[in-house]
Design a protein around this motif. Structure first.
Motif, short mmCIF file in Angstrom:
data_model
loop_
_atom_site.label_atom_id
_atom_site.label_comp_id
_atom_site.label_asym_id
_atom_site.label_seq_id
_atom_site.Cartn_x
_atom_site.Cartn_y
_atom_site.Cartn_z
N ARG A 51 0.84 -1.20 0.00
CA ARG A 51 0.00 0.00 0.00
C ARG A 51 0.87 1.25 0.00
N TYR A 52 0.46 2.24 -0.76
CA TYR A 52 1.27 3.45 -0.82
C TYR A 52 1.28 4.19 0.51
N THR A 53 0.22 4.02 1.30
CA THR A 53 0.15 4.72 2.59
C THR A 53 1.26 4.24 3.54
N ASP A 54 1.77 3.02 3.30
CA ASP A 54 2.87 2.51 4.13
C ASP A 54 4.22 3.02 3.63
N ILE A 101 0.50 17.05 -2.07
CA ILE A 101 0.38 15.60 -2.29
C ILE A 101 -0.89 15.35 -3.09
N HIS A 102 -0.74 14.72 -4.25
CA HIS A 102 -1.90 14.29 -5.04
C HIS A 102 -2.06 12.79 -4.85
N ILE A 103 -3.12 12.39 -4.16
CA ILE A 103 -3.36 10.97 -3.94
C ILE A 103 -3.98 10.37 -5.21
N PRO A 104 -3.96 9.05 -5.36
CA PRO A 104 -4.42 8.44 -6.62
C PRO A 104 -5.94 8.48 -6.79
N ASN A 105 -6.34 8.46 -8.04
CA ASN A 105 -7.77 8.37 -8.36
C ASN A 105 -8.34 7.08 -7.78
N VAL A 106 -9.57 7.17 -7.30
CA VAL A 106 -10.17 6.00 -6.62
C VAL A 106 -10.33 4.81 -7.55
N ASN A 107 -10.30 5.04 -8.87
CA ASN A 107 -10.44 3.93 -9.82
C ASN A 107 -9.10 3.32 -10.22
N GLY A 115 -5.26 1.46 -9.69
CA GLY A 115 -4.77 0.32 -8.93
C GLY A 115 -4.08 0.71 -7.64
N GLU A 116 -3.54 1.94 -7.59
CA GLU A 116 -2.82 2.38 -6.39
C GLU A 116 -3.76 2.78 -5.25
N SER A 117 -5.00 3.09 -5.57
CA SER A 117 -5.95 3.55 -4.56
C SER A 117 -6.38 2.42 -3.64
N THR A 118 -6.60 2.76 -2.37
CA THR A 118 -7.15 1.79 -1.43
C THR A 118 -8.68 1.74 -1.52
N GLY A 164 0.97 7.37 -7.85
CA GLY A 164 0.37 6.64 -8.95
C GLY A 164 0.69 7.23 -10.31
N TYR A 165 0.58 6.38 -11.30
CA TYR A 165 0.82 6.77 -12.69
C TYR A 165 -0.28 7.70 -13.18
N ARG A 166 0.10 8.77 -13.87
CA ARG A 166 -0.86 9.71 -14.46
C ARG A 166 -0.89 9.50 -15.97
N ALA A 167 -2.06 9.13 -16.49
CA ALA A 167 -2.17 8.81 -17.92
C ALA A 167 -1.95 10.03 -18.79
N SER A 168 -2.18 11.21 -18.24
CA SER A 168 -2.12 12.43 -19.03
C SER A 168 -0.80 13.17 -18.81
N LEU A 169 -0.06 13.36 -19.91
CA LEU A 169 1.16 14.17 -19.82
C LEU A 169 0.83 15.60 -19.43
N THR A 170 -0.33 16.07 -19.87
CA THR A 170 -0.78 17.40 -19.49
C THR A 170 -0.89 17.51 -17.98
#
Length: 650
Positions: free
Chosen positions: A232-235, A249-255, A257-260, A355-361
């Motif tokens: 888990r990233y929180t650890d 801090i930008h936490i991952p989108n809930v959808n 794989g990194e999101s809890t 988490g990975y961001r799909a958008s380069l923007t």
């Protein structure tokens, strides 16, 4: 990356203009103006200068400024410009700032009234502009200046993007003047912003990131890094979360794989990693936390929790009005979908993105949050916390793909933020002038021979690199599943032809050389020894005076990032990545196979045998696969010939 702190990009002239704004104002007579410039370079004020000139001196009657979200509208509010030497002030009446609360649909009437009334300037959202256009003919925009901020929201995909369709209709159905502005001209979905024909109608003005950061007074260096974790990233977040730095801090989108899958709980974990909550300000929502390690107070803004809309609105208001001016106003901001585009917190030093961001923007927008110049801020850092592939999990392929794309995104950022060079053909007797560090002469290099190629090189090179790096085939090839010359001479020109169908083959080759040379040089390490300069390419230092195009074409321009990755993960994870790339290896085309065949012949002559499939050497295995492919193609070709012959006899 380090910068010279020249102060050039932030100093103003007698008219109150910064360097970037002067470049834009020099093109103020253009009917369609496209401004590509980084966050904090002053695009909003550049628009004010140009729009006022069009109102006072070019016969325009109205200015409409469209922004993607309401909070960004504040950047275009009334501004005194005459105090700094300009001939007029920028004035927006409160009733014509349609970025106040309320639905975009409900503001359409005010938009239409503005077009029919006496006032000159209106601010609205992209959505309000779209809804208003449904009630208006394109001719209603005659005599107007239409400014579109964050222009990358436009798309050439007519079916998917109403704003893009609106723009085309207005351009073709009225005499509208357009000022398009963006700090990130590539969309995350790889769809171009404009078609090649439409883009040719715009006059581009580019102020690149290196110009901006090199001209700052305070910021001296910028770091881009990855941190890999399992579980888990929180650890793991505590390993990269430096409480001594102002951090977003930008936490991952809930959808993802990194999101809890429980964003509120994730915020709680992060707060617990800091220390103990002392209090929450009822007026601002700012949470005071006493650090567990040294007892100091950390002031945290939570923009993730949206269960209480009023509380979050109060926090946003505090951040935009007070915290942006007071260094002690806040220390940490937690966000999910917010605090990216147009968000201004000049004291931010560290952007920590999970988490990975799909958008380069999106990546460039996040990095832009920490690249503001601010007293006392010498270094800014972007860290991407990414999940390592785990062989015990079923989503290995997805995880590897995300990891590769995160690496290629950082490669693009490195290219965008590094020093810019001018490349010239080196003739016999020429030498590189050490007094001109930004100019490099290369044997065999083809300089741009047409205005079109020169324009792409000057204003579009980073966007082209973004297109190349977003290509799935290229990403796998760059990671080592293809020969460097195949990457440089087959895959890159193929992508160039697709992006610029108007170029002939000689122009494609000129542009290909520019992309490869620029990428290799920017990825290389330059050292000075006495009066000579050396650059590290393919694990060896080469005298810059000895560089030639053949040497550069023998280098994978993006290999270094994958070498860095190989040192950052365990051997077992590296094997998982390698196996996943091999399983989804780059498929051959005739063009690639024919290009590799002469090299295979040389390899066979040197080794005294044909390349074998059963080998640990990836190059030999690739060559063997090419031979098998060519053999099958030859058999298919002979079969087609026989079939055609029999059909002719019949």
């Amino acid at each position: 990356m380090t910068y010279a702190q020249t102060g050039a990009s932030v100093n103003t002239d007698a008219m109150g203009m910064r360097e970037m704004q002067r470049r834009v104002f020099a093109q103020r007579d253009a009917q369609h103006l496209l401004v590509k410039a980084p966050p904090a370079s002053g695009k909003s004020r550049a628009l004010m200068f140009v729009a006022l000139d069009k109102l006072y001196h070019q016969g325009r009657k109205k200015v409409i400024v469209a922004v993607p979200e309401r909070s960004i509208g504040a950047s275009f509010s009334s501004t005194s410009l005459t105090n700094f030497g300009f001939f007029a002030d920028w004035e927006v009446k409160p009733e014509h700032n349609l970025c106040d609360p309320g639905s975009s649909q409900g503001k359409v009437g005010a938009f239409v009234d503005f077009l029919n009334g006496p006032e000159a300037v209106l601010i609205c959202t992209h959505a309000t502009l779209r809804f208003a256009f449904e009630r208006l003919a394109p001719a209603a925009f005659n005599g107007t200046v239409l400014a579109i901020d964050e222009f990358h929201h436009v798309s050439a995909d007519i079916e998917a993007n109403r704003l893009g369709a609106l723009l085309r209709e207005v351009m073709n159905g009225s005499d509208v003047h357009i000022v398009a502005m963006t700090g990130s001209y590539f969309r995350g979905d790889s769809v171009p912003v404009l078609s090649a024909v439409e883009e040719a109608r715009f006059t581009p003005v580019t102020f690149n990131y290196y110009d901006q950061l090199n001209g700052y007074e305070h910021l001296k260096s910028l770091g881009i890094g990855h941190h890999f974790y399992q579980g888990r990233y929180t650890d793991a977040i505590g390993e990269v979360f430096d409480l001594g730095k102002k951090t977003i801090i930008h936490i991952p989108n809930v959808n993802s794989g990194e999101s809890t899958k429980d964003k509120i709980e994730e915020v709680g974990f992060i707060i617990d990693s800091i220390g103990h909550v002392e209090s929450t300000d009822p007026d601002t929502g700012i949470i005071s936390i006493r650090r567990a390690d040294n007892g100091a107070i950390i002031r945290l803004a939570d923009l993730v929790d949206d269960t209480d809309q009023k509380k979050r609105a109060d926090t946003q208001h505090y951040l935009s009005t007070f915290a942006s001016k007071d260094r002690d106003g806040v220390d940490v901001i937690l966000a999910l979908g917010m605090a990216k585009e147009g968000f201004d917190w000049p004291f931010a030093e560290h952007a920590l993105t999970v988490g990975y961001r799909a958008s380069l923007t999106e990546v460039i927008q996040i990095i832009g949050r920490v690249t503001r110049d601010s007293p006392g801020k010498e270094h800014a850092q972007f860290t991407n916390l990414i999940a390592e592939p785990d062989a015990s999990q079923g989503e290995v392929k997805v995880s590897v793909n995300n990891m590769l794309k995160a690496i290629t995104a950082s490669l693009l950022m490195e290219q965008v933020l590094a020093q810019n060079f001018t490349f010239k053909t080196k003739h016999t007797g020429d030498a590189n002038d050490p007094m001109a560090p930004g100019v490099i002469k290369i044997k065999g290099f083809k300089e741009p021979s047409t205005a079109r190629v020169k324009q792409i090189v000057e204003t579009d090179l980073n966007d082209l690199k973004a297109t190349i790096l977003q290509d799935d085939t290229f990403a796998r090839a760059a990671a080592g599943s293809a020969d460097p010359e195949t990457t440089n001479k087959v895959l890159i020109p193929k992508i160039i032809r697709e992006r610029y169908p108007d170029l002939d083959e000689s122009q494609v080759e000129e542009l290909r050389q520019q992309v490869v040379v620029d990428s290799v040089i920017k990825n290389g390490e330059v050292r000075e020894v006495g009066d000579k300069r050396f650059i590290k390419m393919a694990e060896r230092f080469v005298n810059i005076d000895d560089i030639n195009i053949n040497l550069i074409d023998s280098v994978n321009p993006f290999q270094r990032a994958f070498e860095v990755m190989s040192k950052s993960v365990t051997p077992s994870v590296l094997r998982i990545i390698s196996d996943a790339i091999t399983a989804t290896r780059v498929e051959f085309t005739d063009e690639e196979a024919f290009a590799l065949f002469p090299k295979i012949q040389v390899w066979a002559k040197v080794n005294g045998r044909k390349p074998q499939m059963r080998t640990e050497d990836p190059t030999e295995k690739r060559y063997a696969e090419v031979l098998l492919y060519l053999q099958k193609r030859k058999q298919q070709h002979l079969a087609d010939q026989r079939a055609a012959q029999m059909a002719g006899e019949a």
